[in-house]
Design an enzyme around this catalytic site. Structure first.
Site, PDB file in Angstrom:
ATOM      1  N   GLU A   4       0.755  -1.060  -0.010  1.00 61.77           N
ATOM      2  CA  GLU A   4       0.085   0.148  -0.030  1.00 61.77           C
ATOM      3  C   GLU A   4       0.785   1.220   0.046  1.00 61.77           C
ATOM      4  O   GLU A   4       0.314   2.227  -0.289  1.00 61.77           O
ATOM      5  CB  GLU A   4      -0.999  -0.076   1.150  1.00 61.77           C
ATOM      6  CG  GLU A   4      -0.467   0.298   2.512  1.00 61.77           C
ATOM      7  CD  GLU A   4       0.278  -1.233   3.105  1.00 61.77           C
ATOM      8  OE1 GLU A   4       0.383  -0.982   4.363  1.00 61.77           O
ATOM      9  OE2 GLU A   4       0.215  -2.022   2.405  1.00 61.77           O
TER      10      GLU A   4
ATOM     11  N   ASP B  22      23.930  16.041 -31.523  1.00 61.37           N
ATOM     12  CA  ASP B  22      24.738  16.906 -32.433  1.00 61.37           C
ATOM     13  C   ASP B  22      26.024  16.894 -31.937  1.00 61.37           C
ATOM     14  O   ASP B  22      26.302  16.440 -30.769  1.00 61.37           O
ATOM     15  CB  ASP B  22      24.154  18.275 -32.515  1.00 61.37           C
ATOM     16  CG  ASP B  22      24.476  19.142 -33.884  1.00 61.37           C
ATOM     17  OD1 ASP B  22      25.601  18.420 -34.258  1.00 61.37           O
ATOM     18  OD2 ASP B  22      24.040  20.056 -33.890  1.00 61.37           O
TER      19      ASP B  22
ATOM     20  N   ASP C 182      18.987  21.376 -28.925  1.00 61.50           N
ATOM     21  CA  ASP C 182      18.647  22.729 -28.226  1.00 61.50           C
ATOM     22  C   ASP C 182      18.409  23.688 -29.116  1.00 61.50           C
ATOM     23  O   ASP C 182      18.086  24.911 -28.766  1.00 61.50           O
ATOM     24  CB  ASP C 182      20.073  23.169 -27.585  1.00 61.50           C
ATOM     25  CG  ASP C 182      21.075  23.355 -28.601  1.00 61.50           C
ATOM     26  OD1 ASP C 182      20.944  23.088 -29.758  1.00 61.50           O
ATOM     27  OD2 ASP C 182      22.216  23.920 -28.293  1.00 61.50           O
TER      28      ASP C 182
ATOM     29  N   ASP D 131      15.221  20.790 -33.563  1.00 61.91           N
ATOM     30  CA  ASP D 131      15.261  19.439 -32.728  1.00 61.91           C
ATOM     31  C   ASP D 131      14.098  19.206 -32.194  1.00 61.91           C
ATOM     32  O   ASP D 131      13.885  18.043 -31.520  1.00 61.91           O
ATOM     33  CB  ASP D 131      16.296  19.767 -31.547  1.00 61.91           C
ATOM     34  CG  ASP D 131      18.041  20.053 -32.435  1.00 61.91           C
ATOM     35  OD1 ASP D 131      17.754  19.357 -33.319  1.00 61.91           O
ATOM     36  OD2 ASP D 131      18.735  20.805 -31.828  1.00 61.91           O
TER      37      ASP D 131
ATOM     38  N   ASN E  30       3.436 -14.550   3.028  1.00 56.77           N
ATOM     39  CA  ASN E  30       2.506 -14.522   4.347  1.00 56.77           C
ATOM     40  C   ASN E  30       1.131 -14.939   3.998  1.00 56.77           C
ATOM     41  O   ASN E  30       0.455 -15.487   4.806  1.00 56.77           O
ATOM     42  CB  ASN E  30       2.739 -13.353   4.741  1.00 56.77           C
ATOM     43  CG  ASN E  30       3.988 -13.297   5.758  1.00 56.77           C
ATOM     44  OD1 ASN E  30       4.924 -14.151   6.103  1.00 56.77           O
ATOM     45  ND2 ASN E  30       4.606 -11.869   5.899  1.00 56.77           N
TER      46      ASN E  30
ATOM     47  N   ASN F 198       2.278  -5.907   8.843  1.00 61.33           N
ATOM     48  CA  ASN F 198       2.437  -5.118   7.503  1.00 61.33           C
ATOM     49  C   ASN F 198       3.006  -3.562   7.598  1.00 61.33           C
ATOM     50  O   ASN F 198       3.866  -3.154   6.884  1.00 61.33           O
ATOM     51  CB  ASN F 198       1.091  -5.079   6.776  1.00 61.33           C
ATOM     52  CG  ASN F 198       1.312  -4.658   5.304  1.00 61.33           C
ATOM     53  OD1 ASN F 198       2.047  -5.450   4.619  1.00 61.33           O
ATOM     54  ND2 ASN F 198       0.538  -3.680   4.986  1.00 61.33           N
TER      55      ASN F 198
ATOM     56  N   ASP G  93       7.060  -2.271   6.486  1.00 61.01           N
ATOM     57  CA  ASP G  93       6.829  -1.183   5.418  1.00 61.01           C
ATOM     58  C   ASP G  93       7.889  -0.059   5.951  1.00 61.01           C
ATOM     59  O   ASP G  93       8.383   0.734   4.975  1.00 61.01           O
ATOM     60  CB  ASP G  93       5.651  -0.722   5.132  1.00 61.01           C
ATOM     61  CG  ASP G  93       4.835  -1.273   4.018  1.00 61.01           C
ATOM     62  OD1 ASP G  93       5.580  -2.202   3.165  1.00 61.01           O
ATOM     63  OD2 ASP G  93       3.618  -1.403   4.022  1.00 61.01           O
TER      64      ASP G  93
END
Length: 866
Positions: free
Chosen positions: A301, A343, A608, A612, A676, A701, A705
């Site tokens: 989550e 280039d 640039d 381009d 699990n 959990n 985490d």
């Protein structure tokens, strides 16, 4: 978009007599009066009030998510909402402690995710501010630069070559203004814009007195008064009608597939567990909470927060090294890049261009060529470029001056003619046309060439001698521009058709040496699995010389002329095997990028200039530089603060490091949670009680985490950075099943030991498995974070510290009195802890062995690299 696109937004029609004329049909003074403005622009208080009333000049407002939205984002998961609903039911049935614990854990997860995403969102907003476009406006008579989003109706904007038109505006005054509006009309060629009212029924495409938001200025200068901003512009109307979604990145596509896979697995297991518990006659609320807790336990989550944190942290690190990411998703594509097109000027060469020589058509030094080049560069109003700057610097050293000359007209540069012309009135009377550009294109306009005693017709022998001279200069790494002149008859304006029967005056020869470190950087990129290709509009001989100096294969070359003759299928085959593309135009640059993508490459393109933009937009990773023109920067995904390929190498490594850490969380968390979940699903119908209470599952959990957040700062093994990486859902599925089943195997072993050997009661069983499950999840983070032996790869200090803190908290949980009782824990004896310790060590050893098998088999299945 075809030309009909604009007409579909606003169809031309005659205005009824009772209605005021539209803005494009008004004389400029009347338009200013209608807008409440003047030629000196708006007063600051008036502009501020209009901005407050009408909002920012944006099609889509790119702002950081608000605090309420970020909070809602944390609980929008259906499983979390079901969990909250179930907790409310428990409260309604008087199970206050149960409901309070579940809601507290949900709240803790929500606040944790919120705080991390808020920081990531703020970091992204700061990066966006660094790259915010500005525009020059005239306010109260003074010229100042303001952010484009602060532009309002009535502002007088100042436009120059390279700028993106920031809003719909009517031209007040212009000098050789050429605008590309392909983004709206699909027109390939720039359109000249000039002031003056038009008929009320003029279509948008025909409004030559109006510049539209999103168009780009190709040459010239202008001042224009803004008539519409944001969604009220033509571009805004098109965007609203199309509502087109941006192209989905490879990373986003992989995450979407991963989410779909996860939902399928979770739904099946949750329904199975709920059904089995009901068939066994267990309490519905307990069964519901347990089943939903299983689903939440399976779901990573914190994944959205982890992705945001990891990408934002990576973006901050990259910005500190000179690589600013405009879109966070581009980090993954940057790390996945296999081909980089660039280039040569400035990235592979020093960009310290100097005028080496000014010569006549046959290579002899010529002051006349220097003078004509100085006049052309001094009076042209196109985009500033290093060649013109070098010409002017050299001319000033020579003592040249343009005093007395008056500019009459300019024929701007375009990528078909590849030349630029200025028309001047000379001090002593008479009219002079001077053209400068690519050698072959200027020669097309010439009938004669200057010789010492006058001029001579350019015959086959003279042309061969001229071309041989230019070829020799290119092979020596020198760039050559041609100069021509003529004496046209006086008239108000001139066009490309007047560039005929000219006299070739000579050549300007420039030097731009390769960067000393460029060859080493190219080798470093090759070691990262990134092949560098030069894509340039420059002469083939110059490109070949630079490539050879840098160790690239100068023989693997395609010219623009050769490319034009190739069908797409042939280019798909040739492009991957070609190192140099020379003398190419903007459309061909885009075509090269798409051909490489068609061949299976993730393509980066550095540009640039105005020309381009199409290739930058088409590339998987568009890369520009901080000094680039607006249109190039806006088309790019990544902006380099220094024009240096080594900065890009650092960016690629940063992208791969960020992606690797994101993938660690996904793979490790989902495999541990899957293990699990399978264990609990198998144990639920076989045990006389639930293997773990819902609140214990959620606490487990939540705690497991916490260290995962620290993965954003983790070290990454060199071999993970050495090759391009992509998110493969199939690989994650295999990883999940392989290591999840190893986890389940030891869980089942734990069940046997607890029930058969230790004879554990329900509280001891649930507490023991809670502790074991948490310890194994923490250990697996340290083991699976690297593909090699865990003891050879040091985790970051933050990850190590977070893991240690959570481990201590998990071991202490059964002994915390009232808090322990609230969660249904019971104190464990030394025998219990000893057994759990041995099982954990066995799990660690099995996972390390499984890792060798898994990654060894994965490498054996990888196809050979091209």
């Amino acid at each position: 978009m075809p030309e009909a696109g604009l007409d579909a937004i606003e169809r031309p029609r005659a205005a009824p007599a009772s209605r005021a004329p539209p803005y494009w049909a008004l004389p400029i003074d009347e338009l200013f009066a209608r807008l409440g403005s003047t030629r000196d622009g708006l007063a600051e208080p008036v502009a501020a009030e209009r901005l407050r009333r009408k909002g920012p000049n944006q099609i889509r407002e790119e702002r950081s998510a608000s605090i309420p939205i970020l909070l809602l984002r944390q609980v929008r998961s259906p499983l979390v909402l079901i969990l909250i609903f179930a907790a409310l039911i428990a409260a309604g049935l008087g199970e206050w402690v149960e409901a309070s614990i579940i809601l507290a854990i949900v709240l803790g997860s929500t606040l944790l995710g919120f705080s991390q995403e808020y920081r990531a969102s703020a970091a992204l907003a700061e990066l966006r501010r660094r790259l915010e476009l500005t525009t020059k406006v005239r306010r109260e008579g003074a010229v100042r630069a303001i952010p484009v989003r602060e532009l309002v109706e009535g502002d007088v904007v100042i436009l120059a070559a390279g700028a993106v038109v920031p809003a719909d505006a009517v031209v007040v005054q212009a000098q050789d203004l050429m605008v590309s509006q392909a983004v709206l009309t699909g027109e390939s060629f720039p359109v000249e814009k000039r002031p003056g009212p038009l008929a009320a029924d003029t279509s948008p495409v025909g409004r030559i007195n109006t510049v539209f938001m999103g168009a780009s200025v190709r040459s010239g200068t202008a001042e224009a008064v803004v008539v519409a901003t944001g969604r009220r512009t033509q571009f805004g109307a098109v965007a609203e009608r199309l509502k087109s979604r941006p192209t989905e990145t490879e990373f986003a596509r992989g995450m979407r597939r991963f989410g779909a896979m996860l939902i399928r697995v979770m739904t099946g297991v949750v329904l199975f567990v709920l059904t089995v518990n009901q068939l066994l006659g267990r309490p519905f609320i307990d069964s519901l909470l347990f089943a939903v807790a299983l689903g939440v336990g399976m779901s990573p989550e914190l994944l959205p927060a982890i992705i945001s944190i990891t990408l934002a942290a990576g973006a901050r690190r990259m910005a500190a090294r000179g690589v600013v990411v405009r879109q966070l998703e581009a980090i993954e594509n940057l790390g996945a890049m296999t081909v980089f097109c660039t280039d040569k000027t400035g990235t592979l060469t020093e960009a310290a261009i100097e005028l080496e020589a000014a010569v006549d058509p046959f290579g002899r030094a010529s002051e006349e060529a220097a003078r004509l080049g100085f006049l052309n560069a001094g009076f042209e109003t196109g985009i500033e470029n290093p060649l013109d700057q070098a010409i002017l610097a050299s001319g000033r050293k020579r003592g040249l001056s343009a005093a007395g000359y008056v500019k009459v007209d300019e024929i701007p540069y375009d990528f078909t003619r590849k030349r630029l012309t200025v028309v001047l009135d000379e001090p002593g009377g008479g009219r002079l046309m001077v053209t400068k550009g690519a050698v072959a294109n200027v020669l097309e306009a010439c009938a004669t060439a200057r010789v010492m005693d006058g001029e001579a017709v350019i015959d086959a022998a003279a042309r061969e001698r001229i071309e041989a001279y230019c070829r020799s200069q290119g092979e020596a790494g020198l760039r050559v521009l041609a100069l021509a002149s003529s004496r046209p008859p006086p008239k108000p304006d001139y066009g490309a058709s007047d560039e005929t029967a000219m006299r070739l005056e000579g050549f300007l020869v420039f030097v731009d040496p390769p960067k000393a470190e460029a060859a080493e950087t190219i080798r470093s990129l090759a070691e990262l699995g990134v092949e560098v290709k030069i894509v340039s509009g420059d002469n083939r001989h110059v490109v070949g010389h630079v490539a050879a100096a840098l160790g690239l294969d100068a023989g693997a070359m395609l010219t623009g002329e050769e490319l034009a003759k190739l069908k797409d299928e042939a280019l798909w085959n040739l492009a991957p095997r070609t190192t140099l593309f020379a003398e190419v135009d903007p459309q061909q640059k885009e075509r090269i990028v798409r051909a490489l993508q068609r061949a299976g490459h993730a393509v980066g393109f550095l540009g640039d200039g105005i020309n381009d933009a199409p290739a930058l937009y088409a590339a998987d990773v568009g890369v520009s530089v901080d000094q680039a023109v607006d249109v190039a920067r806006e088309s790019a995904d990544v902006v380099l603060l220094r024009r240096d390929l080594d900065v890009l190498r650092l960016g690629i490594e940063g992208g791969r490091r960020t992606f690797a850490n994101t993938l660690k969380y996904i793979s490790i968390t989902i495999s541990a949670n899957f293990g699990n979940m399978v264990s609990m699903a198998l144990a639920a119908p076989l045990l006389p009680f639930l293997p773990m209470a819902a609140k214990q599952v959620l606490l487990n959990n939540f705690l497991s985490d916490l260290p995962a957040i620290a993965l954003a700062s983790d070290r990454v093994d060199p071999e993970r950075i050495a090759t391009p990486q992509r998110l493969g859902v199939k690989d994650i599925e295999r990883f999940m099943v392989a290591f999840g089943l190893i986890s389940s195997l030891f869980d089942l072993l734990t069940f046997v030991v607890l029930l058969r050997v230790l004879g554990a009661s329900k509280p001891i069983f649930q507490t023991s498995w809670f502790v074991l499950s948490l310890m194994t999840e923490l250990m697996v983070v340290l083991i699976l974070r690297t593909q090699g032996p865990a003891w050879r790869s040091r985790p970051s200090r933050t990850l190590l510290a977070a893991t240690a803190v959570v481990a201590v908290a998990g071991l202490a949980a059964p002994y915390l009195g009232d808090l322990s009782a609230a969660f249904g824990f019971a104190p464990l004896g030394l025998g219990d802890l000893g057994a759990l310790g041995l099982i954990t060590l066995g799990y660690v050893a099995a996972t390390e062995l499984g890792k060798r098998w898994f990654f060894g088999s994965s490498r054996r299945r990888e196809p050979p690299r091209a």
